[in-house]
Design an enzyme around this catalytic site. Structure first.
Site, PDB file in Angstrom:
ATOM      1  N   GLU A   1      24.637   0.769  51.693  1.00  0.00           N
ATOM      2  CA  GLU A   1      24.428   0.755  50.237  1.00  0.00           C
ATOM      3  C   GLU A   1      22.944   0.769  49.894  1.00  0.00           C
ATOM      4  OE1 GLU A   1      26.769   1.512  48.465  1.00  0.00           O
ATOM      5  OE2 GLU A   1      28.330   1.176  49.955  1.00  0.00           O
TER       6      GLU A   1
ATOM      7  N   HIS B   1      21.236   4.061  49.946  1.00  0.00           N
ATOM      8  CA  HIS B   1      21.354   4.922  48.755  1.00  0.00           C
ATOM      9  C   HIS B   1      20.111   4.773  47.888  1.00  0.00           C
ATOM     10  CE1 HIS B   1      25.305   6.660  48.984  1.00  0.00           C
ATOM     11  NE2 HIS B   1      25.876   5.496  49.204  1.00  0.00           N
TER      12      HIS B   1
END
Ligand SMILES: *[C@@H]1O[C@H](CO)[C@@H](O)[C@H](O)[C@H]1NC(C)=O
Ligand SMILES: *[C@@H]1O[C@H](CO)[C@@H](O)[C@H](O)[C@H]1NC(C)=O
Ligand SMILES: *[C@@H]1O[C@H](CO)[C@@H](O)[C@H](O)[C@H]1NC(C)=O
Ligand SMILES: *[C@@H]1O[C@H](CO)[C@@H](O)[C@H](O)[C@H]1NC(C)=O
Length: 815
Positions: free
Chosen positions: A563, A566
Site C-alpha cells: 500500500e 502506491h
C-alpha cells in the site's frame, strides 16, 4: 506561480474489488458488514505519447550538450522550444513548481504542462530529465495538432464535442465480453466468484448514455453544475441517490453553492474558470472545478483532438476522483482517475526513544517469526526528530486550539508523529484525529499483548478489536520504517514524500500518512489513496475474515508495504503534483506490481526463496496472486505475452506480471553484485554526509560534478534503480517505457554497467528488445509478442557488463 497541474488522487487497493470485498463463500461470516467499494478508472488513449530514454541532442544554437553550468530550467526551456519547433500560435507551456533535482543522482526532473488558449491541457505533459546540461531522457504527451480558435468551442457541430468515449467503450466491452468466462475462474478462493459486477457496471455506466435529463440541453459552458451532477450520478455507489438526482435534478443543481477561486496573481481568465462547489451530493468536501482541455483520439485513432472539459476533484467516502466531463451537453465522462488504490533543522532535545513489541523488520507476518521488543530505530536523515514529534503548527489535532507561546515541537506518547498518524477506524469513516490510538505514556514503551483466541464466528470481530493497541503500534512502526527506507533511496521532501513538516527541505508539507488499522469499510483487502503532494495520503488496512481468529492485515508487513508503495510510485511518476499517471491499464498495473516487488524484496533473505503475496492474511499458501514470485518459469510462467490472456484485464493481474519481471531482473543483479543483508543505507555522519560503509561505492564514471553513490549489492541496487526509474519515466508509462526508464536509471547511476544484465533479465520474461504490441488500448488491451532478444552490444563478448556470452535467448517456454 499558478498551480497548473492536475491534482489527482489515486486509490490502489491490494486486490481490487475483485478479490475479497464480497466473498460469498460458505465459510464466510455473513454478519460481517462488508461494503463493496465502487471505483472508476479509464481514459482515452494517447497514441502520440512518446518516451525517449537516450540523450537528446539540442539542436538550437548548436551546443550539444549545453554547458553543465547552465541552469537546468534554462536547458529545459531551450529543449522544449527545440522539440516543439516554432511555438504554434496560442500554444504555450508552464514549468511546474514541483520540478526538482535529485540529490544523489544530480538529475533534475522537470515537469511541464501544456497550455492552449491559456487553458491547461490536463493530459498534455512533459517530463524532462536533465543532467550536466544534457537532456538524458524525456516523455511527451503534448497535443500536437493546431490550437482550436478560442471561439470554436461555442460553435455548433464543433468536433470538440464529438463523443470521445465511443472507441474506449467498444474496446473495453469487447475485451470484457471475451474475458467474461475466464473472470469466473480468476481470483478464486474457496468457491467461485462471478465476474465482478462492479467491472460490468463501471463500463456500462460509462458507455451508456441513459441519463440525459432535459435540463442538460442547456449549453451554458460557464455552468459546470450539470456536468458535475452527471458525474456524481455515475460515481455515487448509492443507487438511490442516483435515482434522486435523476428525479430532482434542478433541485440538486440549485442547492449547490459555487465560489470562484481567486488567485492573487491570475489573469482575468483564470479566475473565471476555476471554482469550488459545496453541497454536492455524496461529496464530503468542496469539489474543485476548472475548465481545461483534454485530449481525445481523433477519428483515425493515430493522434488526438482537444476537448473542452470541466476537471473536477471530488472527495467521497471511499473515493477521491479526478474526473474530466465534457463542458457541453450531452455530458460525457472523458477520463476519471480514482486517487484511491485498493492497496539546517531545528532539532529538539534528544527525546528518549520509544520501544515497540512488534514483528520486527523483515518478519513478514506472524507465520514466519515472533514479536520482540525493538527500538524506535528511526533514520536520522529521514526522520531527524524521530517518529513521535511533530511541530505544533503542523499538528492537525491542534488546528482549533489556541497555543499560547507553545514550543515549536510537540512530543507525543501515541502513534502520532511527523510521518504517520496511526489509529483504529472501526467506523470506517473519514474522521481520524479523534479515533483511538494507544498511548504508551512517558516510557513510550508500546508493549501490548497479542494472543487472539479462537472464538465463535460471531465473536471474532470483538476478539480482533481487543488487540487494537498492538496492531496500531505495529502499523505505526512498519509505516515509519518504510518512510525512512524510501527516503534514503530518494523519496524525500522534494520528490513529494509524506510528512507534516519538511524541515525546510522543499516539497509540500502537511501530508503525513493517515494509517487506519482495522478499518471498518471493508474486509480482506487494503487500500491507499494518493492525492498530490501537500495532501495527506490515506491508508486503510482491513481485517481478513479468512480464518478464526480473524487475521489482521496490519500485522502482515507485505500488505502494508504494498500500500505504501502506491504512495511512492504515484508521487514519483510524472512528478509530485500529478497523481494521475498510474490510473489504469499497463501503468495502473505496474502501480500494483511495484508494491508486490518492494514487499517481496524487503522480506527476502540471502538464501533465495520464492514468495507468495498476502498468504498469511488470506490464509492461503499460494497467496492472493495467480502465482508466487519465482525465478523458476515453471512455478511462475508470467511473461509479457501473458498480459493478452483472459483475466489479465485488471490492474492486479497486470501488476503481477510486472512484479515477476522485476523479481527476475533483481535476482540477476544479485547474481552479479551479491546480496546485502541490510537494505537500509548506513546512518549518516554528524554533518549529514553519508558514509559509504560496505553499502555504497562511488559511481565509476560520470563527467564532472558529484559522483552518485551506488548501492554495491544486487538487492539494494535493484531497489535504487526501480525508484530512480520511476522518477525518469513519463506519465502513464507502458511496460516498455518503465523498462527503458530503469535501464536509463542505470546509465545515470553507473554509466550503464548493468545494461546487459538488465536487458537479459527483462528478455527472460519476454520484454526483450524485440517485444512488440499491436493495437494497444488504454484498457490494457492489444496483441503482444514476446521478445527474447537483447541489444547487439549484449550479444558479443564486448558486452559492456561482461555478459556478452549470453546470446539471444530462445523461447524458454510457450505460454
Ligand atoms: C489566439 O487567441 C486570440 C485571443 O485569445 C484570438 O483572437 C486569435 O484568433 C487566436 N489565434 C489563433 C490562430 O487561433
Ligand atoms: C521531548 O521529549 C524529550 C525527552 O522526553 C524532552 O527532553 C523534551 O523536553 C521534550 N520536548 C518538548 C517540546 O516537550
Ligand atoms: C490499550 O492500552 C491501554 C493503555 O495501556 C489500556 O488502558 C487499554 O485497556 C488497552 N486496550 C485494550 C483493548 O486492551
Ligand atoms: C522449477 O519448478 C519445477 C516445479 O516445481 C521443478 O520440477 C523444477 O525442478 C524447478 N526447476 C529448477 C531449476 O529449480
Amino acid at each position: 506561480m499558478r498551480h497548473f497541474f492536475s491534482t489527482l488522487l489515486v486509490v490502489g487497493s491490494l486486490a481490487g474489488h475483485i478479490y475479497g470485498h464480497r466473498q460469498h463463500t460458505p465459510s464466510n461470516y455473513d454478519e460481517a458488514p462488508v461494503r463493496a467499494r465502487k471505483t472508476l478508472g479509464f481514459g482515452p488513449a494517447h497514441p502520440h505519447a512518446e518516451y525517449h530514454s537516450t540523450p537528446y541532442q539540442i539542436r538550437t544554437n548548436g551546443f550539444t550538450p549545453m554547458d553543465p553550468s547552465v541552469d537546468p530550467m534554462d536547458v529545459a526551456k531551450v529543449f522544449i522550444e527545440d522539440v516543439l519547433g516554432q511555438t504554434a500560435p496560442n500554444m504555450s507551456y508552464k514549468i511546474r513548481e514541483d520540478s526538482y533535482t535529485d540529490k544523489n543522482t544530480g538529475v533534475t526532473h522537470v515537469y511541464v504542462r501544456q497550455l492552449v488558449n491559456n487553458l491547461e491541457v490536463a493530459d498534455g505533459d512533459m517530463n524532462i530529465n536533465i543532467k550536466n546540461g544534457m537532456v538524458i531522457s524525456y516523455g511527451n504527451s503534448f497535443f500536437k495538432g493546431t490550437a482550436p480558435s478560442p471561439q470554436a468551442a461555442f460553435e455548433e457541430g464543433s468536433n470538440l464535442f464529438r463523443d470521445p468515449r465511443t472507441e474506449a467503450c467498444t474496446s473495453a466491452r469487447e475485451h470484457l465480453r471475451a474475458n467474461r468466462q475466464s473472470y469466473a475462474d480468476q481470483y478464486v478462493m474457496g468457491t467461485h466468484e462471478p465476474i465482478p459486477q462492479d467491472v460490468v457496471q463501471v463500463i456500462d455506466d460509462n458507455c451508456a448514455s441513459a441519463f440525459d435529463p432535459p435540463s442538460f440541453a442547456s449549453n451554458d459552458l460557464g455552468d459546470f453544475r450539470p456536468a458535475l451532477l452527471h458525474f456524481m450520478h455515475t460515481a455515487t455507489p448509492n443507487a438511490e441517490l442516483s435515482k434522486e438526482i435523476e428525479n430532482a435534478f434542478e433541485e440538486f443543481k440549485n442547492k449547490m453553492s459555487v465560489t470562484p477561486v481567486n488567485h492573487l496573481d491570475s489573469g482575468s481568465q483564470g479566475s473565471l474558470l476555476e471554482y469550488t462547489a459545496e453541497n454536492v451530493p455524496d461529496a464530503i468536501s468542496p469539489v474543485k472545478a476548472k475548465l481545461v482541455y483534454t485530449q481525445v483520439p481523433n477519428q483515425a485513432g493515430d493522434a488526438t483532438d482537444l476537448q473542452l472539459v470541466w476537471r473536477f476533484e471530488v472527495e467521497m467516502q471511499d473515493n477521491w476522483y479526478e474526473a474530466a466531463v465534457t463542458a457541453q451537453a450531452p455530458h460525457k465522462i472523458v477520463h476519471v482517475v480514482d486517487w484511491a488504490s485498493d492497496a539546517p533543522i531545528p532539532t529538539p532535545e534528544e527525546p528518549n526513544a520509544a520501544t515497540y513489541n512488534v514483528f520486527g523488520w523483515g518478519i513478514n507476518d506472524p507465520s514466519v517469526g515472533e514479536r520482540s521488543i525493538v527500538k524506535e530505530n528511526f533514520d536520522s536523515l529521514a526522520s531527524p526528530v524521530g517518529w513521535h514529534a511533530i511541530p505544533t503548527a503542523n499538528d492537525p489535532s491542534l488546528r482549533n486550539v489556541r497555543m499560547k507561546s507553545s514550543s515549536f515541537w510537540r512530543n507525543t506518547t501515541t502513534t502520532w508523529g511527523n510521518n504517520v498518524f496511526a489509529q483504529e477506524n472501526w467506523e470506517g469513516q473519514n474522521a481520524y484525529i479523534d479515533n483511538y490510538r494507544p498511548d504508551a505514556g512517558k516510557s513510550k514503551a508500546f508493549d501490548f499483548p497479542y494472543d487472539p483466541k479462537e472464538t465463535d464466528r460471531t465473536d471474532a470481530l470483538a476478539e480482533a478489536k481487543k488487540y487494537i493497541n498492538t496492531t496500531v503500534a505495529q502499523l505505526f512502526y512498519t509505516t515509519n520504517l518504510v518512510h525512512d527506507l524510501y527516503y534514503r533511496y530518494g523519496f524525500d521532501e522534494e520528490a513529494g514524500n509524506f510528512q507534516q513538516y519538511n524541515f525546510g527541505r522543499g516539497g509540500r508539507e502537511n501530508d503525513g500518512v493517515i494509517a487506519n488499522a482495522q478499518d471498518g469499510s471493508g474486509y480482506n483487502n487494503a487500500n491507499f489513496m494518493t492525492p498530490p503532494d501537500g495532501q495527506n495520503g490515506r491508508m486503510r488496512m482491513y481485517l481478513w475474515n479468512t480464518a478464526v481468529p480473524f487475521r489482521d492485515g496490519d500485522l502482515e508487513a507485505g500488505i502494508v508495504i504494498h500500500e505504501l508503495t502506491h504512495g511512492l510510485s504515484t508521487r514519483l511518476t510524472g512528478g509530485p503534483l500529478n497523481s494521475g499517471c498510474l490510473g489504469w491499464g499497463e501503468s495502473g498495473g505496474m502501480g500494483e506490481g511495484w508494491g508486490d516487488f518492494m514487499a517481496t524484496t524487503i522480506r527476502a533473505n540471502k538464501e533465495y526463496s520464492d514468495y507468495a503475496m498476502g498468504s498469511w492474511a488470506a490464509n492461503r499458501e499460494q497467496g492472493i496472486r495467480n502465482y508466487v514470485y519465482s525465478t523458476n518459469a515453471t512455478v511462475n510462467p508470467s511473461v509479457y505475452k501473458t498480459l493478452d490472456k483472459p483475466g489479465y484485464w485488471g490492474v492486479h493481474a497486470i501488476g503481477e506480471v510486472w512484479a515477476e519481471m522485476l523479481w527476475v531482473v533483481s535476482q540477476r543483479l544479485i547474481e552479479k553484485h551479491g546480496y546485502s543483508e541490510e537494505l537500509f543505507p548506513p546512518a549518516p555522519n554528524a554533518d549529514g554526509s553519508v558514509p559509504r560503509g560496505d553499502f555504497y561505492r562511488e559511481s565509476s564514471g560520470g563527467s564532472g560534478g558529484e559522483k552518485p553513490l551506488v548501492p554495491k549489492h544486487g538487492n539494494s541496487l535493484s531497489v535504487q534503480l526501480v525508484i530512480n526509474g520511476m522518477k525518469l519515466q513519463p506519465c502513464r508509462p507502458t511496460f516498455f517505457q518503465a523498462r527503458d526508464a530503469i535501464i536509463a536509471a542505470d546509465q545515470v547511476l553507473t554509466e550503464g554497467e548493468n545494461f546487459c544484465t538488465l536487458w537479459n533479465g527483462f528478455a527472460e520474461r519476454g520484454l526483450g528488445s524485440d517485444a512488440r504490441i499491436e493495437g494497444q488500448t488504454p484498457w490494457g488491451g492489444g496483441v503482444r509478442t514476446n521478445g527474447y532478444a537483447v541489444p547487439s552490444v549484449c550479444q558479443d563478448d564486448g558486452g559492456d557488463d561482461g555478459e556478452g556470452k549470453k546470446k539471444k535467448k530462445k523461447h524458454p517456454k510457450k505460454e
